[in-house]
Design an enzyme around this catalytic site. Structure first.
Site, PDB file in Angstrom:
ATOM      1  N   LYS A  55       8.695   0.583 -11.557  1.00  0.00           N
ATOM      2  CA  LYS A  55       8.573   1.174 -13.125  1.00  0.00           C
ATOM      3  C   LYS A  55       9.679   2.662 -13.431  1.00  0.00           C
ATOM      4  CE  LYS A  55       7.100  -2.622 -14.486  1.00  0.00           C
ATOM      5  NZ  LYS A  55       7.142  -3.047 -15.569  1.00  0.00           N
ATOM      6  N   PHE A 102       9.274  -7.693 -20.704  1.00  0.00           N
ATOM      7  CA  PHE A 102       7.642  -7.596 -19.868  1.00  0.00           C
ATOM      8  C   PHE A 102       7.627  -8.066 -18.987  1.00  0.00           C
ATOM      9  CE2 PHE A 102       7.704  -7.474 -24.732  1.00  0.00           C
ATOM     10  CZ  PHE A 102       6.235  -6.763 -25.561  1.00  0.00           C
ATOM     11  N   ALA A 103       8.989  -8.773 -18.630  1.00  0.00           N
ATOM     12  CA  ALA A 103       8.860  -9.972 -17.321  1.00  0.00           C
ATOM     13  C   ALA A 103       8.892  -8.903 -16.378  1.00  0.00           C
ATOM     14  CB  ALA A 103      10.325 -10.348 -17.236  1.00  0.00           C
ATOM     15  N   ALA A 104       7.323  -8.901 -15.308  1.00  0.00           N
ATOM     16  CA  ALA A 104       7.466  -7.785 -14.134  1.00  0.00           C
ATOM     17  C   ALA A 104       6.530  -8.642 -12.998  1.00  0.00           C
ATOM     18  CB  ALA A 104       7.565  -6.731 -14.447  1.00  0.00           C
ATOM     19  N   ASP A 131      -7.100   3.846  -5.560  1.00  0.00           N
ATOM     20  CA  ASP A 131      -7.266   3.665  -7.240  1.00  0.00           C
ATOM     21  C   ASP A 131      -7.413   5.845  -6.840  1.00  0.00           C
ATOM     22  OD1 ASP A 131      -6.898   1.696  -8.006  1.00  0.00           O
ATOM     23  OD2 ASP A 131      -9.269   1.341  -7.252  1.00  0.00           O
ATOM     24  N   TYR A 164       4.480  -0.832  -6.864  1.00  0.00           N
ATOM     25  CA  TYR A 164       4.733  -1.530  -8.300  1.00  0.00           C
ATOM     26  C   TYR A 164       5.336  -0.487  -9.400  1.00  0.00           C
ATOM     27  CZ  TYR A 164       2.855  -1.617 -12.345  1.00  0.00           C
ATOM     28  OH  TYR A 164       3.107  -2.248 -14.112  1.00  0.00           O
ATOM     29  N   ASN A 191      -4.826   1.242 -19.388  1.00  0.00           N
ATOM     30  CA  ASN A 191      -5.156  -0.454 -19.318  1.00  0.00           C
ATOM     31  C   ASN A 191      -5.223  -1.158 -20.944  1.00  0.00           C
ATOM     32  OD1 ASN A 191      -5.740   1.979 -16.896  1.00  0.00           O
ATOM     33  ND2 ASN A 191      -6.848  -0.445 -16.373  1.00  0.00           N
ATOM     34  N   PHE A 217     -15.852  -0.972  -7.209  1.00  0.00           N
ATOM     35  CA  PHE A 217     -14.974  -0.564  -6.022  1.00  0.00           C
ATOM     36  C   PHE A 217     -14.966   1.391  -5.740  1.00  0.00           C
ATOM     37  CE2 PHE A 217     -12.361  -4.063  -6.844  1.00  0.00           C
ATOM     38  CZ  PHE A 217     -12.812  -5.257  -5.732  1.00  0.00           C
ATOM     39  N   ASN A 247      12.185  -8.122  -8.052  1.00  0.00           N
ATOM     40  CA  ASN A 247      11.800  -8.793  -9.226  1.00  0.00           C
ATOM     41  C   ASN A 247      11.825  -7.651 -10.554  1.00  0.00           C
ATOM     42  OD1 ASN A 247      10.890 -10.706 -11.938  1.00  0.00           O
ATOM     43  ND2 ASN A 247       9.187  -9.703 -11.547  1.00  0.00           N
TER      44      ASN A 247
HETATM   45  N1  UFG Z   1     -12.629  -2.283 -10.704  1.00  0.00           N
HETATM   46  C1  UFG Z   1     -13.594  -2.972  -9.782  1.00  0.00           C
HETATM   47  N2  UFG Z   1     -14.169  -4.048  -9.785  1.00  0.00           N
HETATM   48  C2  UFG Z   1     -12.997  -4.842  -9.583  1.00  0.00           C
HETATM   49  C3  UFG Z   1     -12.251  -4.322 -10.669  1.00  0.00           C
HETATM   50  C4  UFG Z   1     -11.515  -3.462 -10.970  1.00  0.00           C
HETATM   51  O1  UFG Z   1     -14.320  -1.724  -9.361  1.00  0.00           O
HETATM   52  O2  UFG Z   1     -13.578  -5.992  -9.590  1.00  0.00           O
HETATM   53  C5  UFG Z   1     -12.314  -0.778 -10.956  1.00  0.00           C
HETATM   54  C6  UFG Z   1     -10.619  -0.435 -10.178  1.00  0.00           C
HETATM   55  O3  UFG Z   1     -11.357   0.024  -8.651  1.00  0.00           O
HETATM   56  C7  UFG Z   1     -10.149   0.371 -11.157  1.00  0.00           C
HETATM   57  C8  UFG Z   1     -10.447  -0.212 -12.548  1.00  0.00           C
HETATM   58  O4  UFG Z   1     -12.048  -1.154 -12.376  1.00  0.00           O
HETATM   59  O5  UFG Z   1     -11.343   1.845 -11.264  1.00  0.00           O
HETATM   60  C9  UFG Z   1     -10.146  -0.777 -13.344  1.00  0.00           C
HETATM   61  O6  UFG Z   1      -9.160  -1.762 -12.670  1.00  0.00           O
HETATM   62  P1  UFG Z   1      -8.232  -2.902 -12.983  1.00  0.00           P
HETATM   63  O7  UFG Z   1      -7.800  -3.866 -11.519  1.00  0.00           O
HETATM   64  O8  UFG Z   1      -8.476  -3.626 -14.025  1.00  0.00           O
HETATM   65  O9  UFG Z   1      -6.902  -2.152 -13.242  1.00  0.00           O
HETATM   66  P2  UFG Z   1      -6.170  -0.681 -13.122  1.00  0.00           P
HETATM   67  O10 UFG Z   1      -6.230   0.604 -13.635  1.00  0.00           O
HETATM   68  O11 UFG Z   1      -6.152  -0.966 -10.741  1.00  0.00           O
HETATM   69  O12 UFG Z   1      -4.599  -1.188 -13.051  1.00  0.00           O
HETATM   70  C10 UFG Z   1      -4.145  -0.680 -14.327  1.00  0.00           C
HETATM   71  C11 UFG Z   1      -3.306  -2.516 -14.178  1.00  0.00           C
HETATM   72  C12 UFG Z   1      -2.548  -1.959 -13.742  1.00  0.00           C
HETATM   73  C13 UFG Z   1      -1.444  -0.744 -13.614  1.00  0.00           C
HETATM   74  C14 UFG Z   1      -2.995   0.270 -12.964  1.00  0.00           C
HETATM   75  C15 UFG Z   1      -1.754   2.009 -12.717  1.00  0.00           C
HETATM   76  O13 UFG Z   1      -4.106  -3.075 -14.475  1.00  0.00           O
HETATM   77  O14 UFG Z   1      -0.591  -1.696 -13.339  1.00  0.00           O
HETATM   78  O15 UFG Z   1      -3.455   0.819 -14.051  1.00  0.00           O
HETATM   79  O16 UFG Z   1      -3.173   2.800 -12.328  1.00  0.00           O
HETATM   80  F1  UFG Z   1      -0.553  -0.233 -12.988  1.00  0.00           F
END
Ligand code: UFG
Length: 330
Positions: free
Chosen positions: A144, A72-74, A283, A140, A169, A207, A91
């Site tokens: 992977k 899991f370490a990443a 995103d 990132y 997620n 966002f 890493n």
């Molecule tokens: N979001 C917001 N406001 C915030 C935070 C997030 O609107 O303050 C939105 C993001 O734009 C996204 C959704 O919520 O549309 C989920 O965002 P997260 O940051 O919770 O998760 P991500 O989908 O961006 O990221 C996850 C994992 C990553 C992985 C990625 C793959 O946490 O490790 O999916 O796309 F790489």
């Protein structure tokens, strides 16, 4: 089995350790605590060390009689991987190579690897199957993907058996309330929304609401950490020497940012303020898993389906631990 969990003091790793121990496995954690929490690792089972310390890894594997590794370490901040790719390749790639070579030296030939839906980049077809082209859009995701490739080559050449589990997620917390999500900095949607309910943040920033989705906000497939942990244990049992499994881990049900916020309002009973701002670069509009292969291959079934039970689980942890593990700055 005797299992070594690298990153076992981190979010997903600690929950896997918790479920493994509950199922009678002998768990050891290897973590440098750069992001992990001492309190998240099982008592007396933490070896503090960095992946680059191959000698220590070999020593731990041999002395504890380790039979399999869960890695899991990443580093996992997509944005930071863009501004500081060296940190991520060092890493996530070089560190993992060090681990794989230590495993060879110690004679450990099974690994469950934390991969990600970020290896798909912006998918052409959603729900995403494992056949979707892997074309990451950030370093990132590339780190992977590179390691998936390395493991395939190690399987072919050295007889490594591996499972690359592509998480969607990760969310939620352990059902006994003992461990949960605590990132510093926190960037994930659910904990940030719950911080507003706790009064730790004024509002949640959405966002972008101009995506091609029904309510205009991004859709993600939120999968509970305990369900992820269950899949790791099942994958461990299916690994065969010289071969690899590549499996998506999601529920197949997507939730939009608006739906997550609404679920948080209902679960917490708080009026959570939200404000739409610009899109966050990188995103994808919609990431939802077709996890039928994992279901079929592992006989795995996620227990948490739908955003509300997942938010309820996360809320249980955040409400009881508003400061997370309380070890910031240590
Ligand atoms: N979001 C917001 N406001 C915030 C935070 C997030 O609107 O303050 C939105 C993001 O734009 C996204 C959704 O919520 O549309 C989920 O965002 P997260 O940051 O919770 O998760 P991500 O989908 O961006 O990221 C996850 C994992 C990553 C992985 C990625 C793959 O946490 O490790 O999916 O796309 F790489």
């Amino acid at each position: 089995m005797k299992v070594l969990l690298t990153g076992g003091a981190g979010y997903v790793g600690s929950h896997a350790g918790w479920v493994l121990a509950r199922n009678g496995h002998d768990v050891w954690v290897f973590d440098d605590l750069s992001y992990g929490h001492r309190a998240a690792a099982p008592a007396g089972r933490l070896v503090e060390g960095n992946l680059m310390d191959g000698d220590l890894l070999v020593d731990v594997m041999k002395s504890k009689g380790i039979e399999a590794v869960m890695h899991f370490a990443a580093f996992a901040y997509v944005g930071e991987s863009v501004t500081d790719p060296g940190k991520y390749y060092q890493n996530n790639v070089v560190g993992t190579l060090s681990l794989l070579d230590a495993m060879r030296t110690a004679g450990v030939d099974k690994i469950v690897f934390s991969s990600t839906c970020a290896t798909y980049g912006v998918p052409e077809i959603v729900p995403i199957t494992e056949q979707e082209k892997q074309a990451p859009i950030n370093p990132y995701g590339y780190t992977k993907l590179v390691m998936e490739r390395v493991m395939a080559d190690y399987a072919h050449a050295y007889g490594l058996g591996y499972a690359a589990l592509r998480y969607f997620n990760a969310s939620g917390a352990a059902s006994d309330g003992s461990i949960g999500e605590d990132h510093d900095p926190e960037t994930h949607l659910i904990p940030l929304v719950l911080d507003v309910a706790l009064g730790k943040r004024k509002e949640i920033l959405i966002f972008g609401d101009d995506y091609p989705t029904p309510d205009g906000t991004c859709i993600r497939d939120y999968i509970h950490v305990e369900d992820l942990a269950d899949a790791h244990i099942l994958a461990l049992e299916k690994i065969t020497p010289g071969a690899g499994l590549h499996l998506n881990l999601g529920t197949g049900a997507g939730a939009s940012v608006q739906e997550v916020i609404q679920a948080c309002r209902e679960v917490t009973g708080c009026d959570i303020a939200a404000r739409v701002v610009d899109r966050r670069p990188g995103d994808p509009p919609m990431l939802v898993a077709d996890a039928s292969l994992a279901r079929k291959t592992l006989g795995w079934e996620p227990k948490f389906v739908g955003i509300k039970p997942i938010v309820e689980s996360a809320w249980g942890w955040h409400k009881a631990h508003p400061e997370g593990y309380g070890d910031r700055g240590k």
